[in-house]
Design a protein around this motif. Sequence first.
Motif, PDB file in Angstrom:
ATOM      1  N   GLU A   1       1.465  -2.872  -5.343  1.00 42.49           N
ATOM      2  CA  GLU A   1       0.720  -4.059  -4.913  1.00 42.49           C
ATOM      3  C   GLU A   1      -0.534  -3.666  -4.135  1.00 42.49           C
ATOM      4  N   ILE A   2      -0.422  -2.649  -3.302  1.00 43.79           N
ATOM      5  CA  ILE A   2      -1.562  -2.192  -2.501  1.00 43.79           C
ATOM      6  C   ILE A   2      -2.598  -1.516  -3.397  1.00 43.79           C
ATOM      7  N   GLU A   3      -2.119  -0.699  -4.338  1.00 48.80           N
ATOM      8  CA  GLU A   3      -3.023  -0.036  -5.288  1.00 48.80           C
ATOM      9  C   GLU A   3      -3.788  -1.053  -6.119  1.00 48.80           C
ATOM     10  N   ASN A   4      -3.087  -2.110  -6.543  1.00 46.30           N
ATOM     11  CA  ASN A   4      -3.741  -3.146  -7.350  1.00 46.30           C
ATOM     12  C   ASN A   4      -4.858  -3.843  -6.583  1.00 46.30           C
ATOM     13  N   ARG A   5      -4.709  -3.966  -5.286  1.00 48.83           N
ATOM     14  CA  ARG A   5      -5.757  -4.564  -4.462  1.00 48.83           C
ATOM     15  C   ARG A   5      -6.931  -3.601  -4.303  1.00 48.83           C
ATOM     16  N   LEU A   6      -6.659  -2.354  -4.020  1.00 47.87           N
ATOM     17  CA  LEU A   6      -7.728  -1.404  -3.753  1.00 47.87           C
ATOM     18  C   LEU A   6      -8.548  -1.066  -4.993  1.00 47.87           C
ATOM     19  N   ILE A   7      -7.917  -1.013  -6.154  1.00 47.34           N
ATOM     20  CA  ILE A   7      -8.623  -0.547  -7.345  1.00 47.34           C
ATOM     21  C   ILE A   7      -9.730  -1.503  -7.770  1.00 47.34           C
ATOM     22  N   ILE A   8      -9.664  -2.749  -7.372  1.00 44.60           N
ATOM     23  CA  ILE A   8     -10.714  -3.689  -7.771  1.00 44.60           C
ATOM     24  C   ILE A   8     -11.890  -3.699  -6.796  1.00 44.60           C
ATOM     25  N   HIS A   9     -11.824  -2.918  -5.729  1.00 41.15           N
ATOM     26  CA  HIS A   9     -12.973  -2.780  -4.839  1.00 41.15           C
ATOM     27  C   HIS A   9     -14.087  -2.072  -5.610  1.00 41.15           C
ATOM     28  N   PRO A  10     -15.300  -2.542  -5.538  1.00 42.74           N
ATOM     29  CA  PRO A  10     -16.377  -1.972  -6.369  1.00 42.74           C
ATOM     30  C   PRO A  10     -16.675  -0.505  -6.114  1.00 42.74           C
ATOM     31  N   GLN A  11     -16.293   0.017  -4.954  1.00 43.69           N
ATOM     32  CA  GLN A  11     -16.592   1.413  -4.651  1.00 43.69           C
ATOM     33  C   GLN A  11     -15.409   2.355  -4.906  1.00 43.69           C
ATOM     34  N   VAL A  12     -14.327   1.831  -5.497  1.00 43.19           N
ATOM     35  CA  VAL A  12     -13.120   2.630  -5.733  1.00 43.19           C
ATOM     36  C   VAL A  12     -12.991   2.943  -7.216  1.00 43.19           C
ATOM     37  N   ALA A  13     -12.900   4.235  -7.533  1.00 38.82           N
ATOM     38  CA  ALA A  13     -12.697   4.656  -8.918  1.00 38.82           C
ATOM     39  C   ALA A  13     -11.230   4.851  -9.238  1.00 38.82           C
ATOM     40  N   ASP A  14     -10.450   5.305  -8.256  1.00 42.11           N
ATOM     41  CA  ASP A  14      -9.023   5.538  -8.455  1.00 42.11           C
ATOM     42  C   ASP A  14      -8.358   5.537  -7.091  1.00 42.11           C
ATOM     43  N   VAL A  15      -7.048   5.274  -7.063  1.00 38.06           N
ATOM     44  CA  VAL A  15      -6.350   5.204  -5.782  1.00 38.06           C
ATOM     45  C   VAL A  15      -4.868   5.468  -5.982  1.00 38.06           C
ATOM     46  N   ALA A  16      -4.273   6.070  -4.980  1.00 39.45           N
ATOM     47  CA  ALA A  16      -2.824   6.244  -4.930  1.00 39.45           C
ATOM     48  C   ALA A  16      -2.360   5.904  -3.524  1.00 39.45           C
ATOM     49  N   VAL A  17      -1.281   5.167  -3.433  1.00 34.95           N
ATOM     50  CA  VAL A  17      -0.707   4.800  -2.137  1.00 34.95           C
ATOM     51  C   VAL A  17       0.657   5.457  -2.027  1.00 34.95           C
ATOM     52  N   ILE A  18       0.877   6.147  -0.921  1.00 34.75           N
ATOM     53  CA  ILE A  18       2.131   6.859  -0.702  1.00 34.75           C
ATOM     54  C   ILE A  18       2.608   6.636   0.718  1.00 34.75           C
ATOM     55  N   GLY A  19       3.835   7.063   0.982  1.00 36.26           N
ATOM     56  CA  GLY A  19       4.362   7.044   2.332  1.00 36.26           C
ATOM     57  C   GLY A  19       4.281   8.433   2.938  1.00 36.26           C
ATOM     58  N   ALA A  20       3.733   8.525   4.148  1.00 33.17           N
ATOM     59  CA  ALA A  20       3.657   9.791   4.875  1.00 33.17           C
ATOM     60  C   ALA A  20       4.535   9.685   6.121  1.00 33.17           C
ATOM     61  N   PRO A  21       5.000  10.806   6.653  1.00 37.51           N
ATOM     62  CA  PRO A  21       5.910  10.748   7.793  1.00 37.51           C
ATOM     63  C   PRO A  21       5.268  10.130   9.029  1.00 37.51           C
ATOM     64  N   CYS A  22       6.059   9.343   9.751  1.00 45.32           N
ATOM     65  CA  CYS A  22       5.599   8.693  10.982  1.00 45.32           C
ATOM     66  C   CYS A  22       6.742   8.743  11.996  1.00 45.32           C
ATOM     67  N   PRO A  23       6.552   9.371  13.164  1.00 51.25           N
ATOM     68  CA  PRO A  23       7.638   9.504  14.144  1.00 51.25           C
ATOM     69  C   PRO A  23       8.208   8.168  14.592  1.00 51.25           C
ATOM     70  N   GLU A  24       7.361   7.151  14.668  1.00 49.06           N
ATOM     71  CA  GLU A  24       7.802   5.849  15.175  1.00 49.06           C
ATOM     72  C   GLU A  24       8.414   4.974  14.090  1.00 49.06           C
ATOM     73  N   MET A  25       7.757   4.892  12.910  1.00 44.32           N
ATOM     74  CA  MET A  25       8.152   3.943  11.869  1.00 44.32           C
ATOM     75  C   MET A  25       8.922   4.584  10.716  1.00 44.32           C
ATOM     76  N   GLY A  26       9.077   5.891  10.732  1.00 40.41           N
ATOM     77  CA  GLY A  26       9.723   6.568   9.621  1.00 40.41           C
ATOM     78  C   GLY A  26       8.715   7.005   8.572  1.00 40.41           C
ATOM     79  N   GLU A  27       7.966   6.031   8.043  1.00 39.23           N
ATOM     80  CA  GLU A  27       6.879   6.302   7.114  1.00 39.23           C
ATOM     81  C   GLU A  27       5.708   5.390   7.435  1.00 39.23           C
ATOM     82  N   ARG A  28       4.506   5.850   7.168  1.00 41.79           N
ATOM     83  CA  ARG A  28       3.327   5.004   7.283  1.00 41.79           C
ATOM     84  C   ARG A  28       2.646   4.947   5.918  1.00 41.79           C
TER      85      ARG A  28
END
Length: 513
Positions: A416-443
């Motif tokens: 859902e996040i990738e689908n939003r970002l890819i239609i931005h005129p300055q975005v050619a490609d995008v990937a959304v992932i989870g990275a480690p976060c001490p407080e939330m588990g993933e960000r």
Amino acid sequence: MHPSIHAQHQPDKPALIIAETGEIVSYAALDAASSRAAQLFRAAGIGAGDTIALFLENAAAFYDIVWGAQRSGLFFVCIPSKLTAPEVAYIVRDSGAKLLVAGAEMAGVAEQLTDALGDVQRFMLGGVIPGWQRWEAAVAAMPATPIADERAGIDMLYSSGTTGRPKGVRVALPEDPNIAAPNVLVMLAQHLYGLGPDSIYLSPAPLYHAAPLRWSMTVMRLGGTVVMMQHFDPQAALAAIERYRVTASQWVPTHFVRLLKLDQAARTRHDLGSLRVAIHAAAPCPIPVKEAMIAWWGPVLYEYYAGSEGNGLTTIDSEQWLAHKGSVGKAAYGVLHICDDAGNALPPGEEGLVYFEGGGVFEYHNDPAKTAEARNAQGWTTLGDIGWMDADGYLYLTDRKSFMIISGGVNIYPQEIENRLIIHPQVADVAVIGAPCPEMGERVVAVVQPVDMADAGDALADDLVRWCREALSGVKTPRQIDFAAELPRHATGKLYKRLLRDRYWGNSDSRIV
């Protein structure tokens, strides 16, 4: 329905045209070349039920080899041309291939394989290196007549490795040994898309992927003409449609995004009026992208959802999609179910794992645990995708289960996040992932390939965050935006998210926005 039959009745008809050069391969030439390949396999001691492998970029000889394997009763493994020597060696050994054909473009990798593959017979197309035989010379010495023991073979394709090490998808050899016997895909191609002997079919993607390989071979079974691009370029693709009067085509959403990024003059330069069918799959298409493509090309877009496993298929045409935006269609092969983690069927509107009942039977080669994991207690099978069905039976994909981000106990799906970002005129490609976060588990992290890398920086990152906040809840808005000149995307459009994710879980000191 087989190229050998068309060679008898229309020998001079083009079976294949190379889009960039205009080179034509007739059905007679394809029949002779594939028979020589089959003769070579038998001369090499490779019999029905054995396995061969191809490590080639798109070339006319690709079809000579796969059709030669198909009429020899072989399993043929098509290896992505961008893999490294250890990755290729793993697939060759895991598949049990007794023979490998590599292209001269991969000579550097092939040299590293010479000693690693033991007694695997090695041939090179378009060149030669020590320890390898020249494919052209070997097949030229063979007769162009059919082998005495023809029997239908089938592909054995490996997963793209987007979530782990590639696994071979193996199905049994066709029960009917007749090389011309119809299969499910032939019947679907005729019924769903009207493909037939008059079809001129543009294939812009690498042939080592399931869809381009299987659909283009299906067109050849039907007696149509395949126009194969050696490499995808959006402007060249439009030019090929006009030049060859293409009637049908195969795409992935990444192709559409690149086509839509062309300026208006480039998009309107070519006559696309011959195009009646534009099939797309491999990944769900963002709603604004598909809306724009239908507005441009008209109601010729046809989407399907399936996997190399062949366990089921959903389909949807443009009119149906406009009434069910975001859907990948209703089941056309197999019965569709949405299930919870325990394998229990869920009602319409409930989100869960997507299963098919009664479709094709498959196994993951040398991995009984993964094979068992893909089945529930009822024997239904899943590819690991998450989705839901509406009351009319239309499927909506959410994401792959393995890509889900859990932040503060909340499940977040990157698609859902990738689908939003890819239609931005300055975005050619995008990937959304989870990275480690001490407080939330993933960000939530968005890795963005800008249209112009010179724009990468704080200003664009801040603008992208605002762009997301306008349409998405706060928990889905990326907490981190990083930029990359290119994402590790498979040439078929699939993203190697595993590679991106591993970087962050190994080293997470990146820019926090």
